[in-house]
Design a protein around this motif. Structure first.
Motif, PDB file in Angstrom:
ATOM      1  N   SER A 149      42.129  66.877  58.098  1.00  0.00           N
ATOM      2  CA  SER A 149      40.900  67.618  57.843  1.00  0.00           C
ATOM      3  C   SER A 149      39.678  66.820  58.272  1.00  0.00           C
ATOM      4  CB  SER A 149      40.813  67.967  56.352  1.00  0.00           C
ATOM      5  OG  SER A 149      39.585  68.581  56.055  1.00  0.00           O
ATOM      6  N   LYS A 191      37.212  67.803  61.395  1.00  0.00           N
ATOM      7  CA  LYS A 191      35.786  68.026  61.125  1.00  0.00           C
ATOM      8  C   LYS A 191      34.931  67.154  62.049  1.00  0.00           C
ATOM      9  CE  LYS A 191      34.505  68.751  56.934  1.00  0.00           C
ATOM     10  NZ  LYS A 191      34.148  68.624  55.482  1.00  0.00           N
ATOM     11  N   LYS A 251      36.459  65.201  46.249  1.00  0.00           N
ATOM     12  CA  LYS A 251      35.375  65.798  45.450  1.00  0.00           C
ATOM     13  C   LYS A 251      34.134  66.071  46.286  1.00  0.00           C
ATOM     14  CE  LYS A 251      36.933  63.472  41.228  1.00  0.00           C
ATOM     15  NZ  LYS A 251      36.550  62.523  40.136  1.00  0.00           N
ATOM     16  N   THR A 252      33.896  65.277  47.319  1.00  0.00           N
ATOM     17  CA  THR A 252      32.646  65.399  48.098  1.00  0.00           C
ATOM     18  C   THR A 252      32.859  65.855  49.531  1.00  0.00           C
ATOM     19  OG1 THR A 252      32.788  63.064  48.718  1.00  0.00           O
ATOM     20  CG2 THR A 252      31.534  63.606  46.726  1.00  0.00           C
ATOM     21  N   SER A 253      34.113  65.939  49.980  1.00  0.00           N
ATOM     22  CA  SER A 253      34.356  66.260  51.399  1.00  0.00           C
ATOM     23  C   SER A 253      33.821  67.633  51.773  1.00  0.00           C
ATOM     24  CB  SER A 253      35.860  66.189  51.693  1.00  0.00           C
ATOM     25  OG  SER A 253      36.569  67.100  50.875  1.00  0.00           O
ATOM     26  N   ALA A 254      33.896  68.591  50.833  1.00  0.00           N
ATOM     27  CA  ALA A 254      33.418  69.941  51.147  1.00  0.00           C
ATOM     28  C   ALA A 254      31.900  69.976  51.313  1.00  0.00           C
ATOM     29  CB  ALA A 254      33.852  70.913  50.052  1.00  0.00           C
ATOM     30  N   ASP A 255      31.206  69.012  50.726  1.00  0.00           N
ATOM     31  CA  ASP A 255      29.740  69.003  50.804  1.00  0.00           C
ATOM     32  C   ASP A 255      29.228  68.302  52.061  1.00  0.00           C
ATOM     33  OD1 ASP A 255      29.718  70.244  48.328  1.00  0.00           O
ATOM     34  OD2 ASP A 255      29.680  68.326  47.241  1.00  0.00           O
ATOM     35  N   GLU A 283      28.263  68.176  55.549  1.00  0.00           N
ATOM     36  CA  GLU A 283      27.926  69.145  56.600  1.00  0.00           C
ATOM     37  C   GLU A 283      27.615  68.384  57.886  1.00  0.00           C
ATOM     38  OE1 GLU A 283      27.633  72.521  58.526  1.00  0.00           O
ATOM     39  OE2 GLU A 283      28.086  72.474  56.371  1.00  0.00           O
TER      40      GLU A 283
END
Length: 775
Positions: free
Chosen positions: A392, A396, A432-436, A438
């Motif tokens: 992932s 990204k 916990k922070t990977s989705a944030d 950008e």
């Protein structure tokens, strides 16, 4: 004024004016004759000099042809093969040129010397003979005439008539000789206009033919010259990268030699002094010894390091026991006794030091064992894995690079700020922070930060992506001579990789192929990408000079994967295809149809000499088994020019602007990178230079070693005051935040390159040295 014409009618008058005009023609003929003799002499000297020059050039060509390059390692790259063959190509060109010169020299005598000799002898020589005859007849005629005029008139009529008749005959013969002489003199004067000049023209034509042949040879040689230039440049680039790696290893060996000893199939090896007992005297002899623990086989060779040659034959025996020798029992220090199964008696040996004796006894299970350290290996362990999080993160990063910065110059070669790279990785790898995080449209993360994070993540894997197991197999595949055999062998090995490794490698190669398609904009050719990713994806398990020398083949493997990624990853390898291609593994012939594979297909590495007004960021990155990064900034000194330039003038254009360089990489030596200067909206205050943060510990605590830069001239070793030129917001607790115009106290150099340490409002912290000026 030209020569006056000689009239035939003047021959009868034979006036003083006629004789004077005739004399001027004779002087001209004498002058011409003398000049031709000198010209023939000089021509022969020239021909001899040409023969000597030709002989010297042939000898030079033979020397070139006989010399053979010996490269370090058991195989050569395509570029090294091209360079190794260059001397034979040079010799062939010189020999071909000298063959044409030999033909010119052979014809020179017939074309130049012989015609001039013939003209001088046949024409000027004939005129001289006619002159002698003319002078003789003149003397005879004048004598007969004077004698005739002295006859007495009282002579008989018959005698006078006979005398008149005789004088008429002599006069007539004199006139004929005079006419013939005048004719010959004028004929020679006219003939020399073409018979003298024509041989010179023919000789020059031969020279022009020789020079034209050289021009044609140069045209034919141009393709190889271009190919060789590219090979030389690629080899120079690899040399710079390899040299930095070897220098890094050398420094580590100096600092801790025991931690970097070469791994050997022997349990222990080194020099020992052996006590040799003879009838009445004993002596100590120096042997190079090795011991294998499994078969308990001890081997020693009598060897004198001073002479550098083998003195005795190799001796070996099976070890029975090893016992430390007590100090009081022998005068020598560091001694121990060895007993053999197949050899009678006790062998007393002396080690080089107490530590050396301890290692020997531990290796041979001595009776007084000392704690043996063994071989220590350091592996770089991190939490980076080829799991769903890893895929992932990489996807990204790749998507951000391809959508935002595929055309950015120096992509993957210019290194991002280390603290920003660490921050991005920690955020991206944390569930916990990977989705944030950008990356696609955010201006928070620079492209160089993303590319550095991608490379760093791949390096943090417990083992290289292409695995230690297949590292040597990939290197051997790159050393094959036939290009198709290389591709087939790499294709086969890739499909033996673990599934997740192959999937990740496919993902990376597809992305790098896309990067290479835009090399006209980003300056990252396939060769450049191979230099950047070769040591990362194929790093060796053992850090040795031999392994570093194989970096060039690691780069070739990456080039093959990038150029043939669709075939390698999508198609299943045909069984036995690599063996069939290996049979075609024959030396390549040098011709336009069959060139050294991929040598001429690789574009030249781009070079850029930054203008003196730009700020230079010097980045030195050394990729070894233990990762080392360093960043330094020197804003007060003018931008240095690149020390490397292409070998041939055809590739340098100092008068025209050149594209910005891809200069800094994780596997390249120190280079200067000119960052793009942001636009200043007001046009008065220049934008602040790029900030170089402190090199901190890596994401998981491995300390990064950096190469220190010398302090700029403006930095004093004593504490001083300094004024902030630009505002700065701290990104780490050890840094200070400040606004433009702030005054700092107690400012002095810090241990971090590119940073100063100062005090503001009672708090001491780090300040970027290019943000302040001393007051």
């Amino acid at each position: 004024m030209g020569l006056p014409a000689l009239e035939f009618s003047d021959c009868y008058l034979d006036s003083p004016h006629f004789r004077e005009r005739l004399k001027s023609h004779e002087l001209e003929l004498d002058k011409t004759n003398k000049f031709i003799k000198e010209l023939i002499k000089d021509g022969r000297a020239l021909i001899q000099a040409l023969r000597s020059l030709s002989s010297a050039k042939r000898k030079f060509a033979e020397s070139l042809n006989e010399f053979k390059f010996q490269c370090i390692g058991d195989a050569e790259t395509d570029d090294e093969i091209c360079i190794a063959k260059s001397l034979q190509e040079f010799a062939s060109v010189l020999k071909n040129l000298e063959d044409e010169r030999a033909r010119m020299i052979e014809n020179a005598s017939d074309v130049l010397i012989t015609p001039l000799e013939r003209f001088r002898k046949e024409q000027i020589g004939a005129a001289k003979e006619a002159r002698k005859k003319y002078d003789k007849e003149t003397e005879k005629y004048c004598g007969v005439l004077e004698k005739h005029l002295s006859l007495s008139a009282k002579k008989k009529e018959s005698q006078l008539h006979e005398a008149d008749s005789q004088v008429d005959q002599v006069r007539q013969h004199f006139y004929e000789v005079s006419l013939e002489y005048v004719f010959k003199v004028q004929e020679v004067q006219e003939r020399k206009m073409f018979e003298f000049v024509e041989p010179l023209l023919a000789f020059l034509q031969g020279l022009f033919t020789y020079y034209h042949h050289g021009y044609e040879l140069a045209k034919d040689f141009n393709d190889f010259k271009t190919e060789l230039t590219i090979s030389i440049q690629n080899t120079r680039n690899r040399f710079e990268s390899t040299r930095s790696e070897v220098e890094c290893l050398m420094k580590k060996m100096k600092e801790s030699p025991h931690e970097h000893k070469n791994v050997s199939p022997h349990t222990m090896q080194g020099y020992l002094f052996v006590l040799e007992k003879r009838s009445f005297v004993s002596s100590w002899a120096k042997y190079y010894c090795s011991y294998d623990r499994e078969p308990k086989r001890f081997t020693m060779v009598l060897f004198d390091q001073k002479s550098g040659g083998k003195v005795g034959e190799e001796e070996s025996f099976t070890l029975k026991s090893c016992t430390r020798r007590k100090t009081e029992s022998i005068e020598k220090r560091f001694c121990f006794d060895v007993e053999a199964v197949d050899r009678a008696g006790v062998i007393t040996m002396q080690a080089l030091s107490e530590e050396d004796r301890r290692l020997w006894m531990e290796a041979m299970d001595g009776r007084e064992p000392v704690g043996f350290r063994g071989w220590e290996y350091r592996y770089y362990t991190t939490s980076a894995q080829l799991d769903s999080i890893g895929f992932s993160v990489i996807k990204k990063f790749i998507h951000a690079v391809e959508t935002r910065g595929i055309n950015e110059q120096g992509l993957y070669r210019i290194v991002g700020v280390h603290s920003r790279v660490q921050k991005l990785l920690s955020l991206a790898m944390d569930p916990k922070t990977s989705a944030d995080v950008e990356l696609d449209s955010s201006s928070e993360w620079e492209i160089k930060t993303i590319t550095s994070a991608l490379k760093y993540y791949v390096r943090m894997l417990p083992a290289p992506l292409m695995t230690y197991q297949f590292q040597r197999s990939f290197i051997k595949a790159a050393k094959l001579d036939n290009q198709e055999a290389r591709i087939a062998e790499v294709h086969s090995i890739v499909h033996h990789l673990p599934e997740r490794n192959r999937q990740m490698l496919h993902l990376l190669m597809k992305h790098l192929a896309n990067v290479a398609k835009h090399h006209q904009q980003n300056l990252m050719t396939v060769a450049n990408l191979g230099v950047v990713f070769g040591p990362t994806l194929l790093r060796p398990q053992e850090e040795t000079v031999a392994a570093i020398m194989d970096i060039k083949f690691q780069n070739i493997v990456i080039e093959i994967l990038i150029e043939n990624h669709e075939r390698i990853f999508k198609d299943t390898p045909v069984p036995g295809a690599s063996q069939q291609n290996s049979q075609l593994n024959t030396p390549q012939k040098k011709s336009t149809e069959n060139k050294v594979p991929s040598c001429s297909e690789r574009p030249l590495t781009f070079f850029y000499t930054p203008p003196t007004c730009c700020v230079c960021v010097c980045v030195c990155v050394c990729v070894c088994v233990c990762l080392s990064l360093s960043l330094s900034l020197s804003p007060t000194s003018p931008s240095p020019t690149s020390q490397r330039s292409p070998s041939w003038p055809m590739f340098s254009a100092p008068s025209s602007p050149q594209p910005a360089s891809s200069a800094s990489s994780d596997s390249s030596p120190v280079r200067c990178v000119t960052p793009p200067v942001p636009h200043c909206p007001h046009g008065n205050t220049p934008p602040p230079p790029p900030r170089i943060p402190v090199a901190r510990q890596s994401l998981h605590g491995s300390l990064l070693s950096c190469m220190r830069s010398p302090l700029p001239p403006t930095c004093s070793p004593t504490a001083r005051k300094a004024r902030a030129l630009y505002a700065c917001k701290a990104e780490h607790p050890s840094e200070l935040s400040f606004s433009a115009g702030t005054i700092f106290d107690n400012v002095h150099p810090s241990r971090e390159p590119g940073w100063l340490e100062g005090t503001l409002d009672g708090r001491t912290g780090l300040i970027p040295e290019n943000y302040v000026e001393f007051v």
